[in-house]
Design an enzyme around this catalytic site. Sequence first.
Site, PDB file in Angstrom:
ATOM      1  N   THR A  88      -6.926  -0.374   5.253  1.00  0.00           N
ATOM      2  CA  THR A  88      -8.221  -0.167   5.916  1.00  0.00           C
ATOM      3  C   THR A  88      -8.931  -1.487   6.182  1.00  0.00           C
ATOM      4  OG1 THR A  88      -8.511   2.005   4.961  1.00  0.00           O
ATOM      5  CG2 THR A  88     -10.511   0.881   5.613  1.00  0.00           C
ATOM      6  N   ASP A 139      -4.670   3.128  -0.840  1.00  0.00           N
ATOM      7  CA  ASP A 139      -4.043   4.376  -1.280  1.00  0.00           C
ATOM      8  C   ASP A 139      -2.898   4.163  -2.269  1.00  0.00           C
ATOM      9  OD1 ASP A 139      -5.830   5.726   0.264  1.00  0.00           O
ATOM     10  OD2 ASP A 139      -4.454   6.134   1.915  1.00  0.00           O
ATOM     11  N   SER A 196      -0.996   1.723   3.736  1.00  0.00           N
ATOM     12  CA  SER A 196      -0.233   1.564   2.483  1.00  0.00           C
ATOM     13  C   SER A 196       0.558   2.801   2.111  1.00  0.00           C
ATOM     14  CB  SER A 196      -1.137   1.124   1.335  1.00  0.00           C
ATOM     15  OG  SER A 196      -1.937   2.184   0.876  1.00  0.00           O
TER      16      SER A 196
HETATM   17  N1  ASP Z   1      -4.960   4.687   4.242  1.00  0.00           N
HETATM   18  C1  ASP Z   1      -5.449   3.402   3.873  1.00  0.00           C
HETATM   19  C2  ASP Z   1      -4.314   2.631   3.217  1.00  0.00           C
HETATM   20  O1  ASP Z   1      -4.039   2.826   2.092  1.00  0.00           O
HETATM   21  C3  ASP Z   1      -6.603   3.523   2.937  1.00  0.00           C
HETATM   22  C4  ASP Z   1      -7.271   2.224   2.551  1.00  0.00           C
HETATM   23  O2  ASP Z   1      -6.802   1.128   2.752  1.00  0.00           O
HETATM   24  O3  ASP Z   1      -8.369   2.325   1.984  1.00  0.00           O
HETATM   25  O4  ASP Z   1      -3.681   1.852   3.869  1.00  0.00           O
END
Ligand code: ASP
Length: 341
Positions: free
Chosen positions: A12, A86, A54
Amino acid sequence: MKRILLLTTGGTIASQMGDRGLVPTLHGSDIITRLRTGYPRFEFDYEDLMDLDSSNIQPEEWKLIARRVYSVLPDYDGIIITHGTDTMAYTAAALSFMLESLHKSVVLTGSQLPLQNPLSDGVTNLFTAVEAIASGITGVSVAFNRKIISGTRAVKVSTMGFDAFESVNAAYLGEIFADGTRLLNPCQGGGSPSYPTTLREEICNDVFILKLIPGTRPEIFDALMEMGYRGIVLEAFGAGGLHYINRDLLGKLAMLSQRGIAVVVCSQCLYERCDLSIYDVGHRILDQGVIPGRDMTTEAAATKLMWALGQTDNMDQLHRIFDTCYAGEVSLIATPSCPIY
Ligand code: ASP
């Protein structure tokens, strides 16, 4: 002056809004300016390793990251890895085992909102990572919401809140207060200076986490065995319970250990230890040759098992590995208390 390398992997923190939701598109060149502005007296370099959500960071990516960190370690005081939140706890725990006896600081960080969002937590988290390095914390850690957590104790506990990570069963390594960074548990994590840092990148993918529910059918273990799994982390009830009346899970545990499949028993509870010595059912579980997970997080137990099976398939050696604390992942001696039973 500190020399710090930023390795980016996506998440993110590096995301921007695409047609169908957030996509990691920012690179090191976009992120490093924030670091240089915040810490003008430090020297920062960057390298883009990958740009993944991730959810797609798996053992192949852990190896890539571990190899890169290991090869650049002599050139830097510390390394910041930006990563999606994540699976950050899994990557942090895996790197803690793969980079044995780490004498420098490798800090994972990310954010709940993209760096470019005006309300983002990204800059504070990046600066917290710099503080971890500047204050001399060694080993792999996670920097989030002004806290620094050992890589083997971090657990993501919130999908939306900014206080998304907790240090489970261990004190925070450090925390930022208005009067500076307070080191709360600085010895945890880093290796002993008498051992050289070693890259142990072998990882076995054939590990499964099974969370029991009342009534879980024992045949699930036959299926896992047929699929070629070599290790299972069993999230048992409470201090370490499972059913054997009506549906006999104990018999299956015996079968698994006869076939050389390692079973690490942890608790479904987030906090405190799994203790198989308290209840009769716990003793029955121990009799099947399982490995007690003690107070390890599920993330640490799973990655430790993957790493341990990458080193050996000898059951006695696996037990010895789990009787050893490599990176602050386990308390081997229970906190003494007066017996109440
Ligand atoms: N879906 C994102 C990831 O893990 C969530 C984040 O980075 O907060 O890449």
